[in-house]
Design a protein around this motif. Structure first.
Motif, PDB file in Angstrom:
ATOM      1  N   ILE A  63      -1.995  10.107  53.780  1.00 27.70           N
ATOM      2  CA  ILE A  63      -2.299   8.924  53.090  1.00 27.70           C
ATOM      3  C   ILE A  63      -2.745   8.182  54.114  1.00 27.70           C
ATOM      4  N   HIS A  64      -3.955   7.194  53.850  1.00 25.61           N
ATOM      5  CA  HIS A  64      -4.453   6.624  54.794  1.00 25.61           C
ATOM      6  C   HIS A  64      -4.336   5.405  53.918  1.00 25.61           C
ATOM      7  N   TRP A  65      -3.468   4.189  54.393  1.00 24.23           N
ATOM      8  CA  TRP A  65      -3.255   3.049  53.860  1.00 24.23           C
ATOM      9  C   TRP A  65      -3.239   2.010  54.867  1.00 24.23           C
ATOM     10  N   ALA A  84     -14.401   3.972  54.965  1.00 22.52           N
ATOM     11  CA  ALA A  84     -13.951   2.662  54.822  1.00 22.52           C
ATOM     12  C   ALA A  84     -12.967   1.907  55.765  1.00 22.52           C
ATOM     13  N   GLU A  85     -12.192   3.004  56.449  1.00 24.41           N
ATOM     14  CA  GLU A  85     -11.047   2.604  57.292  1.00 24.41           C
ATOM     15  C   GLU A  85     -11.905   2.203  58.597  1.00 24.41           C
ATOM     16  N   TRP A  86     -12.836   2.480  58.684  1.00 28.05           N
ATOM     17  CA  TRP A  86     -13.889   1.919  60.061  1.00 28.05           C
ATOM     18  C   TRP A  86     -14.513   0.654  59.988  1.00 28.05           C
ATOM     19  N   LEU A  87     -14.433   0.057  58.622  1.00 27.81           N
ATOM     20  CA  LEU A  87     -15.244  -1.077  58.234  1.00 27.81           C
ATOM     21  C   LEU A  87     -15.292  -2.266  59.155  1.00 27.81           C
ATOM     22  N   LYS A 132       0.020   3.193  61.843  1.00 25.30           N
ATOM     23  CA  LYS A 132      -0.967   2.501  62.389  1.00 25.30           C
ATOM     24  C   LYS A 132      -2.333   2.989  62.433  1.00 25.30           C
ATOM     25  N   HIS A 133      -3.408   2.476  61.955  1.00 29.22           N
ATOM     26  CA  HIS A 133      -4.533   3.083  61.937  1.00 29.22           C
ATOM     27  C   HIS A 133      -5.483   2.317  63.073  1.00 29.22           C
ATOM     28  N   HIS A 134      -6.497   2.650  63.547  1.00 33.36           N
ATOM     29  CA  HIS A 134      -7.356   1.938  64.518  1.00 33.36           C
ATOM     30  C   HIS A 134      -7.314   0.407  64.569  1.00 33.36           C
ATOM     31  N   GLU A 135      -7.370  -0.111  63.365  1.00 36.76           N
ATOM     32  CA  GLU A 135      -7.385  -1.452  63.071  1.00 36.76           C
ATOM     33  C   GLU A 135      -6.406  -2.296  63.713  1.00 36.76           C
ATOM     34  N   PHE A 175       4.148  11.263  60.712  1.00 40.04           N
ATOM     35  CA  PHE A 175       3.585  10.054  61.002  1.00 40.04           C
ATOM     36  C   PHE A 175       2.137  10.243  61.765  1.00 40.04           C
ATOM     37  N   TYR A 176       1.337   9.525  61.115  1.00 38.71           N
ATOM     38  CA  TYR A 176      -0.153   9.589  61.807  1.00 38.71           C
ATOM     39  C   TYR A 176       0.045   8.406  62.544  1.00 38.71           C
ATOM     40  N   PHE A 177      -0.401   8.544  63.843  1.00 43.40           N
ATOM     41  CA  PHE A 177      -0.318   7.239  64.793  1.00 43.40           C
ATOM     42  C   PHE A 177      -1.665   7.029  65.605  1.00 43.40           C
ATOM     43  N   PHE A 226      -1.140  12.532  66.208  1.00 39.36           N
ATOM     44  CA  PHE A 226      -2.266  11.228  66.974  1.00 39.36           C
ATOM     45  C   PHE A 226      -3.361  11.546  66.862  1.00 39.36           C
ATOM     46  N   ASP A 227      -3.945  10.100  66.839  1.00 40.54           N
ATOM     47  CA  ASP A 227      -5.453  10.139  66.709  1.00 40.54           C
ATOM     48  C   ASP A 227      -5.799   9.004  67.685  1.00 40.54           C
ATOM     49  N   GLY A 228      -7.337   8.867  67.825  1.00 42.91           N
ATOM     50  CA  GLY A 228      -7.695   7.825  68.646  1.00 42.91           C
ATOM     51  C   GLY A 228      -7.473   8.062  70.156  1.00 42.91           C
ATOM     52  N   THR A 229      -7.597   9.453  70.508  1.00 46.65           N
ATOM     53  CA  THR A 229      -7.159   9.627  71.973  1.00 46.65           C
ATOM     54  C   THR A 229      -8.368  10.338  72.692  1.00 46.65           C
ATOM     55  N   TRP A 230      -9.476  10.056  72.212  1.00 43.61           N
ATOM     56  CA  TRP A 230     -10.796  10.510  72.575  1.00 43.61           C
ATOM     57  C   TRP A 230     -11.453  10.018  73.670  1.00 43.61           C
ATOM     58  N   ASP A 231     -10.769   8.662  74.060  1.00 43.68           N
ATOM     59  CA  ASP A 231     -11.690   7.775  74.918  1.00 43.68           C
ATOM     60  C   ASP A 231     -11.378   8.173  76.523  1.00 43.68           C
ATOM     61  N   SER A 259      -2.312  18.698  68.678  1.00 37.10           N
ATOM     62  CA  SER A 259      -3.346  18.921  69.779  1.00 37.10           C
ATOM     63  C   SER A 259      -4.161  17.909  70.039  1.00 37.10           C
ATOM     64  N   ARG A 260      -4.242  16.694  69.460  1.00 36.47           N
ATOM     65  CA  ARG A 260      -5.079  15.883  69.476  1.00 36.47           C
ATOM     66  C   ARG A 260      -4.705  14.705  70.491  1.00 36.47           C
ATOM     67  N   LEU A 261      -3.381  14.662  70.397  1.00 38.51           N
ATOM     68  CA  LEU A 261      -2.789  13.875  71.557  1.00 38.51           C
ATOM     69  C   LEU A 261      -3.221  14.145  72.940  1.00 38.51           C
ATOM     70  N   TYR A 285      -9.956  20.943  63.046  1.00 34.90           N
ATOM     71  CA  TYR A 285     -10.351  21.201  62.029  1.00 34.90           C
ATOM     72  C   TYR A 285     -10.433  20.270  60.937  1.00 34.90           C
ATOM     73  N   GLU A 286     -11.297  19.310  61.099  1.00 36.36           N
ATOM     74  CA  GLU A 286     -11.306  17.937  60.289  1.00 36.36           C
ATOM     75  C   GLU A 286     -12.569  18.094  59.337  1.00 36.36           C
ATOM     76  N   ARG A 287     -12.286  18.215  58.032  1.00 34.80           N
ATOM     77  CA  ARG A 287     -13.507  18.304  57.220  1.00 34.80           C
ATOM     78  C   ARG A 287     -14.269  19.431  57.306  1.00 34.80           C
TER      79      ARG A 287
END
Ligand code: JFZ
Length: 480
Positions: A63-65, A84-87, A132-135, A175-177, A226-231, A259-261, A285-287
């Motif tokens: 759930i992305h909200w 849309a979550e990257w707007l 908490k998403h990237h925003e 939890f997505y974080f 975890f997400d947003g860890t690629w930088d 593993s994305r962390l 494996y995303e999409r």
């Protein structure tokens, strides 16, 4: 004639040959392994109860909200086709302006129990929700940020209600974080100056605080995704990724982490420089999914794939006509495909700003649920069957039971099954017990009669194999 001494010498010789062989092999593997401080913490699949539960769940929902649900892909009259979550990023909206959306956060239709009921009816065993998403907007009332639900007209702690409602339905909460936080002044994409380094260590401390807060406030959470860890900033701080994993595991025994962390000493992600998976399951494996024939190596570790219903929309986008939207059968095929290769599948939902789900998502959840109630036996607790893939669909296995999940109906009146060497197919039946005729056609090869079935839905056949008896000897190999 062998004397006792002779035998002893022989034995000694054998032991030492074996010993030399083994130590040579050990040295070989030792040589290949690069010493790492922040590499994988173990090798192979975790076999504890918490991990087994994660694996047996097999079907989950995402759930992305967040605030991005309010503009739903449109900014200043322009509709952006991207996720849309990257707007905020597409429309280059500065954080203070973006956070004004908080004044509009008032999801009057939101009812945690309705959400939990919908997910239960869909047949998912767990739900991954964006804390908490990237925003940078927090759906829980974090004391470390001013951008939280507590400072909106809605005020209420959405999180507490959701975790309770899902758990009451027997659904695990994950939890997505997002580590990357576009609204935190100390977030950096890279570390180039001393100032960056100081700011980023403050940022990591802030992140630790938020993670600890989530773990302590919602102790029934089963997983952190975890997400947003690629930088580069995160990759240069591999120690922190190892530390965050360990910290959560100490706070929440049994918790699983994706593993994305993770990054290792050399900034290598997901798999460390020795090729070992970091974290508890692979989450790349995303999409997309592993190829059922070429990528069978994925059956050696745990993994979880996630998918969107439109081409690439995770958060709520008001216009779904901008890309192709998958049908229930296409979603089911991805779920089965993942399970057939030993993985989990997570289907994404992006609730509306009012807290309700769009009609298309409600219909999708209901359709998946209907199929799962009939055929869930071939999904929950199932795994890779170890049989050669056939054109009609996918195999899954639960102990002695092997399932054929048929997505492509043949023109012929039968489905081909090839057994593993030394095994013979002894029976095939529908899940209601209706027996299907099995004909042995060649060595290790069978025809299973096509049953009369509703052509609009994929169906399932349960197979039983036994060790092959004398029968296996009746076929001759061709002499070539
Ligand atoms: C990320 C997010 O940016 C996106 O908004 C969404 O939350 C999704 C689940 O995760 O997007 C990614 C992250 C990783 C890959 C692709 C998209 N990847 O590894 O291919």
């Amino acid at each position: 004639m062998k004397t006792l001494r002779g035998r002893f010498v022989c034995l000694l010789l054998l032991v030492s040959i074996l010993g030399i062989g083994m130590s040579a092999r050990a040295q070989e593997t030792e040589k290949k392994e690069i010493p790492l401080k922040y590499g994988a913490t173990y090798v192979g699949k975790r076999q504890d109860d918490a991990m087994k539960k994660f694996r047996e769940n097999r079907l989950g929902a995402f759930i992305h909200w967040g605030l991005y649900a309010i503009p739903g892909g449109e900014w200043n009259g322009k509709v952006y086709n991207g996720a849309a979550e990257w707007l905020k990023s597409w429309a280059k909206v500065p954080s203070d302006e973006w956070m004004k959306l908080m004044k509009e956060w008032n999801p009057k239709q939101f009812d945690a129990q309705t959400w939990a009921k919908m997910m239960k009816d869909m047949g998912v065993k767990y739900v991954k929700i964006t804390t908490k998403h990237h925003e940078g907007f927090c759906l829980w009332s974090s004391k470390y940020s001013k951008y939280t639900v507590a400072h909106t007209p809605y005020k209420k702690d959405i999180w507490g209600e959701l975790v309770k409602a899902f758990n009451d339905e027997g659904i695990d909460v994950h939890f997505y974080f997002s580590v990357m936080d576009w609204s935190h002044p100390d977030w950096r994409y890279d570390i180039k100056t001393a100032e960056d380094s100081v700011a980023f260590s403050r940022f990591l401390e802030f992140t630790d605080n938020q993670l600890r807060e989530l773990a302590e406030r919602y102790p029934t959470v089963k997983d952190f995704w975890f997400d947003g860890t690629w930088d580069a900033s995160v990759k240069k701080n591999a120690w922190w990724t190892a530390h965050a994993e360990q910290m959560l595991k100490e706070l929440l025994p049994g918790v699983t982490v994706n593993s994305r962390l993770r990054a290792d000493d050399y900034g290598k992600r997901h798999f460390d420089s020795n090729g070992h998976l970091m974290g508890d399951y692979e989450s790349g494996y995303e999409r997309r999914l592993p190829d059922p024939i070429k990528d069978v190596q994925v059956t050696q570790w745990d993994w979880e794939a996630c998918m969107t219903l439109p081409e690439n929309q995770w958060g709520y986008h008001k216009d779904w006509s901008l890309s192709y939207v998958k049908t229930p059968v296409e979603v089911l095929e991805r779920i089965v495909h993942a399970v057939s290769m030993g993985g989990n599948m997570v289907v994404n939902f992006g609730p509306q700003p009012d807290g309700d789900f769009r009609p298309e998502e409600k219909e999708m959840a209901a359709a998946i649920g209907e199929w799962m109630r009939k055929y869930g036996e071939c999904i929950y607790g199932c795994d890779y069957a170890g049989l050669e893939k056939q054109d009609w669909g996918y195999y899954t296995r639960h102990g002695e039971n092997v399932y054929m999940v048929v997505f492509n109906r043949p023109y012929s009146s039968h489905l081909i099954v090839k057994s593993s060497k030394g095994e013979q197919l002894v029976s095939a039946e529908l899940l209601d017990g209706t027996r299907l005729k099995v004909t042995e056609t060649a060595r290790d090869e069978y025809h299973v009669n096509m049953p009369v079935q509703d052509p609009s839905e994929p169906f399932v056949i349960r197979l039983h194999f036994e060790k092959a008896g004398e029968n296996g000897k009746k076929y001759r190999e061709a002499l070539i």
